[in-house]
Design an enzyme around this catalytic site. Structure first.
Site, PDB file in Angstrom:
ATOM      1  N   GLU A 360     -42.513  39.157 123.930  1.00 22.50           N
ATOM      2  CA  GLU A 360     -41.769  39.320 125.002  1.00 22.50           C
ATOM      3  C   GLU A 360     -41.692  38.804 126.337  1.00 22.50           C
ATOM      4  O   GLU A 360     -41.026  38.633 127.367  1.00 22.50           O
ATOM      5  CB  GLU A 360     -42.337  41.292 124.931  1.00 22.50           C
ATOM      6  CG  GLU A 360     -42.010  41.903 124.080  1.00 22.50           C
ATOM      7  CD  GLU A 360     -42.511  41.588 122.848  1.00 22.50           C
ATOM      8  OE1 GLU A 360     -42.925  42.515 122.012  1.00 22.50           O
ATOM      9  OE2 GLU A 360     -44.182  40.967 123.504  1.00 22.50           O
ATOM     10  N   PHE A 385     -42.400  48.214 124.551  1.00 30.62           N
ATOM     11  CA  PHE A 385     -43.281  46.687 123.871  1.00 30.62           C
ATOM     12  C   PHE A 385     -42.778  45.590 125.485  1.00 30.62           C
ATOM     13  O   PHE A 385     -43.095  44.598 125.285  1.00 30.62           O
ATOM     14  CB  PHE A 385     -42.630  45.840 122.692  1.00 30.62           C
ATOM     15  CG  PHE A 385     -42.823  46.396 121.223  1.00 30.62           C
ATOM     16  CD1 PHE A 385     -44.540  47.624 121.346  1.00 30.62           C
ATOM     17  CD2 PHE A 385     -41.905  46.199 120.383  1.00 30.62           C
ATOM     18  CE1 PHE A 385     -44.422  47.699 119.693  1.00 30.62           C
ATOM     19  CE2 PHE A 385     -42.542  46.825 119.240  1.00 30.62           C
ATOM     20  CZ  PHE A 385     -44.267  47.048 119.169  1.00 30.62           C
ATOM     21  N   ARG A 467     -33.461  55.967 119.659  1.00 32.28           N
ATOM     22  CA  ARG A 467     -33.646  56.281 118.007  1.00 32.28           C
ATOM     23  C   ARG A 467     -32.167  56.671 117.415  1.00 32.28           C
ATOM     24  O   ARG A 467     -31.855  56.870 116.266  1.00 32.28           O
ATOM     25  CB  ARG A 467     -35.140  56.670 117.324  1.00 32.28           C
ATOM     26  CG  ARG A 467     -35.153  55.712 116.289  1.00 32.28           C
ATOM     27  CD  ARG A 467     -36.520  55.662 115.570  1.00 32.28           C
ATOM     28  NE  ARG A 467     -36.214  55.181 113.919  1.00 32.28           N
ATOM     29  CZ  ARG A 467     -37.512  55.427 113.682  1.00 32.28           C
ATOM     30  NH1 ARG A 467     -38.939  55.781 114.100  1.00 32.28           N
ATOM     31  NH2 ARG A 467     -37.795  54.408 112.074  1.00 32.28           N
TER      32      ARG A 467
END
Length: 615
Positions: A360, A385, A467
């Site tokens: 990342e 993340f 999600r």
């Protein structure tokens, strides 16, 4: 006599001038890092005189090479170079570190041609990887990226993310020069002067590694020429140097880091005195123009009211459509593209998609590097993340970078994956970034419009996606804009207002419907823009209703609740503000179970409204 040998005396004098000027500006400022500058002076003198291709009179020339000081604390050397090429005057050099000066303690883009801010070690090199990708794959121009690193920053993991990706991508337009002066701030580095160990590490990653004496001008010249000639892989020079080179009182001495010299006049005399040399840096030879990608046009996707669509899927579809409209849009992902749905962009525009894998920091660094050249970069991964790369985002703001981030799978509503995957601090952290924008749409039509708006938004923009699927409530033709909100339901008899965002909008609507059956009218405001927040809608609700309530799938600190509180707290005699948020560490479970346990579902919202109204 060869041209290289003819240049050696001038390069020696130029290097000494760089050292002297590093001493002078640090002494004038009373602070700085002259010894870290003096060790790399020979390396930079040779780079300036014969290898760098950069028109300092036209810093925006797209064909220019790029020089990044990853060891940004060596700014006295960098600014001394700017003086030597005629980009700044001696008077400005001596304004180093003063209030109002462009010459800050660590370089920023306030002083051209500085591409990015450096100073947080380990960042300049991976940003260089992004610039190298932009040069080869996007601009398709022959400019080179030169990065000066310090040996201490090679302890940073982000450096090795950059080493791995540059080798994977075969970036032969990238050369990293490591100033191995052995001494860190408090002690010797882990590797010291073991150049062979450094070279073995780089070679194992797939780089062409050169070891050399960093004070041998001819060896430096040969190494830089070898780097330029190497094809198919990036090159790194590990140059053995001495910190404080040329001044006996500080040369190779511990404890001298970050301090001006105690006797600068003696040091200047020892270095041969002040000089006023000017170096003519070569201009780019090419007259080629940056590549432009063909576009097919089209419209942003829309969805019918009443459909159930995940906002992460809407992000991918909108980004792909935006890429068809605009050839400057590029996408990067951290190897979760089939979850963030940036894979839709990858399929539609493979030549503008960059897989950054589970790295990342490198992903954000690459996006920063690409935006230096004007590319509109969107970077996506799971929201949780992005915290791995937070320092890169923070530094991107200091770089005045235009960066668009998308974090998916936010909050407890992701369900069974558990708390390690649940971003619950992302809105707070991104709201804290200077000049940032934080968006959390509740449905697909909002998402598509906000993606398009982010493309033209300066600064750091963050889109939080979900999600699970949510109901589309925003009509396709209803405008959605940064700084706005959407009133989902409203009546003259409203007694309470619920401010929600993302998944909690569905819960707030369900709660309002339940309370309406009890004769309690509740306004629901969808705060899809968390920063900037729609202050007008909040103040109106504070005037119209008896109780205000915020509900968010986020920790209570720094998210929607704080954004609303900042607006209502100055209102004298205003209604009470109740804040629902995730307050206990979640576990695995279904989304419904987790939202109920966190006290942010429809039942919890209805109960809070009743309590607030004393019902």
């Amino acid at each position: 006599m060869t041209d290289r040998q003819r240049n050696t005396p001038f390069r020696h004098e130029l290097a000494q001038q760089l050292r002297v000027d590093s001493v002078r500006c640090s002494a004038k400022a009373g602070s700085g890092h002259p010894t870290s500058s003096m060790s790399a002076a020979d390396l930079m003198a040779v780079l300036l005189d014969g290898h760098l291709r950069l028109d300092y009179a036209e810093p925006e020339n797209p064909r220019n090479d790029h020089l990044i000081f990853s060891k940004g604390h060596a700014s006295p050397l960098y600014y001394s170079m700017l003086k030597a090429v005629g980009a700044i005057t001696d008077d400005e050099l001596l304004s180093f570190r003063r209030f109002g000066s462009r010459l800050e303690g660590h370089p920023t883009p306030r002083i051209p041609p500085t591409d990015v801010a450096t100073g947080s070690l380990g960042q300049g090199m991976p940003i260089g990887v992004g610039l190298a990708l932009a040069g080869r794959d996007l601009d398709q121009l022959p400019y080179r990226i030169w990065v000066l690193c310090g040996d201490s920053e090679l302890a940073e993991g982000s450096i090795w993310e950059g080493f791995e990706h540059a080798a994977y991508a075969g970036l032969d337009n990238l050369t990293v020069i490591v100033d191995v002066n052995r001494l860190g701030q408090t002690r010797e580095t882990m590797v010291g002067w073991d150049l062979d160990r450094y070279a073995a590490m780089a070679t194992a990653f797939g780089w062409h590694a050169i070891t050399l004496d960093g004070h041998d001008l001819d060896a430096i010249d040969a190494a830089l020429s070898e780097a330029t000639a190497t094809k198919g892989k990036p090159t790194v020079l590990f140059a053995r140097t001495m910190k404080g080179r040329g001044v006996a009182a500080v040369e190779n001495q511990p404890g001298k880091h970050g301090k001006p010299l105690t006797d600068p006049d003696q040091a200047i005399a020892e270095l041969g005195g002040e000089r006023d040399l000017t170096v003519e840096v070569a201009r780019p030879a090419s007259d080629a123009q940056p590549h432009e990608f063909a576009t097919s046009g089209g419209e942003l996707p829309t969805w019918a009211v009443g459909e159930s669509v995940a906002t992460r899927e809407a992000y991918g579809e909108a980004l792909a459509a935006l890429g068809a409209q605009r050839g400057d849009v590029v996408a990067l992902d951290g190897e979760v593209s089939n979850s963030t749905h940036s894979d839709l962009f990858a399929k539609a525009h493979p030549e503008r998609y960059f897989e950054m894998f589970i790295a990342e920091q490198q992903m954000i660094a690459a996006a920063v590097g690409m935006q230096v050249r004007g590319w509109t970069a969107f970077a996506s991964t799971f929201a949780a993340f992005l915290s791995r790369a937070y320092d890169f985002v923070r530094m991107a703001a200091i770089s005045r970078a235009n960066l668009r981030l998308c974090g998916s799978h936010a909050g407890v509503s992701i369900g069974e994956d558990g708390p390690s995957q649940m971003a619950l601090e992302d809105m707070a952290s991104l709201r804290a970034v200077h000049g940032s924008t934080v968006l959390h749409p509740s449905d697909a039509n909002q998402t598509a419009q906000l993606v398009a708006a982010m493309a033209d938004r300066p600064g750091i923009s963050y889109l939080r996606t979900l999600r699970g699927k949510t109901e589309v409530r925003t009509p396709p033709d209803e405008p959605v804009h940064i700084g706005g909100s959407r009133t989902v339901r409203q009546a003259a008899a409203d007694r309470a207002t619920v401010f929600a965002c993302g998944v909690t909008v569905d819960e707030a609507v369900a709660a309002a419907a339940k309370l309406a059956e009890e004769g309690i009218a509740v306004r629901v405001v969808d705060c899809y823009s968390v920063k900037p927040i729609d202050a007008v809608a909040i103040r109106r609700a504070a005037m119209d209703t008896e109780v205000l309530l915020t509900v968010e799938d986020h920790w209570p600190e720094g998210g929607l609740g704080d954004a609303v509180a900042e607006v209502v707290s100055p209102i004298t005699g205003g209604p009470p503000l109740i804040r629902l948020a995730v307050r206990e560490m979640p576990t695995s479970g279904t989304p419904a179970e987790l939202m109920a346990a966190a006290g942010i579902d429809a039942d919890a919202i209805a109960d809070a409204v009743r309590r607030g109204l004393g019902s």
